[in-house]
Design a protein around this motif. Structure first.
Motif, short mmCIF file in Angstrom:
data_model
loop_
_atom_site.label_atom_id
_atom_site.label_comp_id
_atom_site.label_asym_id
_atom_site.label_seq_id
_atom_site.Cartn_x
_atom_site.Cartn_y
_atom_site.Cartn_z
N VAL A 202 1.09 -0.85 0.15
CA VAL A 202 -0.13 -0.01 -0.09
C VAL A 202 0.98 0.99 -0.04
CG1 VAL A 202 -1.81 1.47 0.91
CG2 VAL A 202 -1.65 -1.23 0.94
N LYS A 204 0.95 3.77 -1.35
CA LYS A 204 -0.28 5.62 -1.76
C LYS A 204 -0.42 5.97 -0.45
CE LYS A 204 -1.24 5.18 -6.74
NZ LYS A 204 -1.77 5.20 -7.07
N SER A 205 -1.11 5.14 1.40
CA SER A 205 -1.26 5.49 1.30
C SER A 205 -0.48 6.17 2.66
CB SER A 205 -0.92 4.82 3.11
OG SER A 205 -1.30 4.09 3.90
N ASP A 222 -6.35 3.46 6.05
CA ASP A 222 -6.76 4.00 4.58
C ASP A 222 -7.69 2.76 3.65
OD1 ASP A 222 -5.95 6.04 5.61
OD2 ASP A 222 -3.87 5.44 5.27
N ILE A 223 -6.88 1.57 4.29
CA ILE A 223 -8.03 0.53 3.54
C ILE A 223 -9.71 0.55 3.82
CG2 ILE A 223 -7.91 -2.30 3.35
CD1 ILE A 223 -5.25 -2.95 4.59
N GLU A 225 -11.12 2.94 4.07
CA GLU A 225 -11.42 4.04 3.19
C GLU A 225 -11.57 3.80 2.01
OE1 GLU A 225 -10.01 7.20 4.58
OE2 GLU A 225 -10.46 7.36 6.72
N SER A 226 -11.13 3.42 1.11
CA SER A 226 -10.77 2.28 -0.31
C SER A 226 -11.71 2.47 -1.21
CB SER A 226 -9.60 1.75 -0.41
OG SER A 226 -10.12 0.06 0.14
N SER A 232 -14.74 8.28 7.26
CA SER A 232 -13.75 7.95 8.27
C SER A 232 -14.17 7.21 9.01
CB SER A 232 -12.94 9.67 8.41
OG SER A 232 -12.55 9.33 9.21
#
Length: 303
Positions: A202, A204-205, A222-223, A225-226, A232
């Motif tokens: 990951v 781009k996290s 973050d995963i 939220e993808s 959030s």
């Protein structure tokens, strides 16, 4: 490649493969040189080869439980294979592949066909066909288009690919390369049960991961939220209940409930403007597919 990787790996070869295949003796010699245990006996699939491995990290010496690799090799003669590729007999080939996978209890399969690549190339130009290849082509009324269509159909619909060899050296290298791949795969997956997730994938996290693991929960957030339309607040609510993907995956599998997290409450805002909503069944089912699906073709999100 270290012999330790081959530790506990067994190659199971049907006795008919050994008896009817030129170069089988050389193959067995090379497997022995690589310290790979070979079992030769009558298998559920004639001319078949498959692999098993005993866990190398097991603390229980008496634990002889072996894991079978999800792949089967089956050798089939060129004449027999080409005949089955014709439109009239193709259904029989499909049936043969299905039965072979079922008998071996696998979902992936490769057919080893000696001389097939040379025959396939020869069909590009009928004028260059050798006499025996011309006989095969006329006998089965097989052309280049039908041949490629059948091969692609086998790979896409039945997860069965075709491998070819022309010499005994090529056969030896083919089996050894499969064995090496299987050994590496099983060796790497032994520690998968303790894997939280691979943070290197990951890139781009925005989460920063320290050597002591600090920041992993932010990466997990973050995963989540993808997923489309996941806020959030929703991601934080899930993380508070299940701080890692592994914990949530295990919970899904133990309960067999795709709606496991549907009732988790999501608190938004503060004071008189605050409100509470649920994660909901749709998102719970999407995350369930993401964490538990074993099919590479399954869609997580349907547009």
């Amino acid at each position: 490649m270290s012999d330790k990787v081959y530790s506990g790996v067994k190659v199971w070869i049907d006795k008919n493969f050994i008896q009817n295949t030129k170069g089988a003796g050389e193959l067995l010699t090379n497997l022995e040189k690589s310290s790979i245990q070979t079992i030769i006996e009558k298998l559920p699939v004639e001319n078949g080869i498959f692999w098993t491995r005993r866990p190398s990290n097991s603390k229980d010496i008496s634990n002889n439980q072996e894991t079978q690799h999800n792949h089967l090799l089956v050798k089939i003669d060129l004449d027999n294979f080409v005949e089955k590729l014709s439109s009239a007999n193709f259904v029989n080939l499909i049936k043969f592949v299905k039965n072979s996978k079922q008998n071996a209890q696998v979902t992936q399969m490769s057919l080893i066909v000696p001389g097939f690549k040379s025959f396939q190339k020869s069909l590009k130009n009928t004028d260059n066909l050798k006499e025996n290849e011309l006989v095969r082509s006329k006998k089965t009324k097989l052309n280049k288009y039908d041949l490629n269509k059948a091969v692609i159909s086998l790979e896409l619909e039945e997860n069965c690919c075709i491998r070819s060899y022309d010499t005994t050296d090529e056969l030896r290298d083919l089996i050894l390369s499969y064995t090496k791949s299987v050994a590496e795969y099983l060796s790497k997956t032994e520690g998968a049960d303790n894997l939280i997730f691979c943070d290197k994938s990951v890139e781009k996290s925005q989460a920063k991961i320290s050597k002591d693991g600090q920041g992993l929960i932010n990466l997990w957030k973050d995963i989540l939220e993808s997923f489309p339309l996941v806020s959030s607040d929703q991601a934080l609510a899930i993380c508070s209940q299940y701080p890692s993907p592994l914990l949530l995956k295990n919970a899904y599998e133990q309960t067999s409930n795709s709606l496991l997290i549907a009732d988790i409450q999501v608190r938004r805002g503060a004071g008189v403007l605050s409100n509470v909503r649920r994660i909901g069944p749709e998102l719970s089912q999407k995350i369930h597919k993401f964490l538990t699906s074993r099919s590479s073709d399954q869609l997580i999100v349907n547009n």
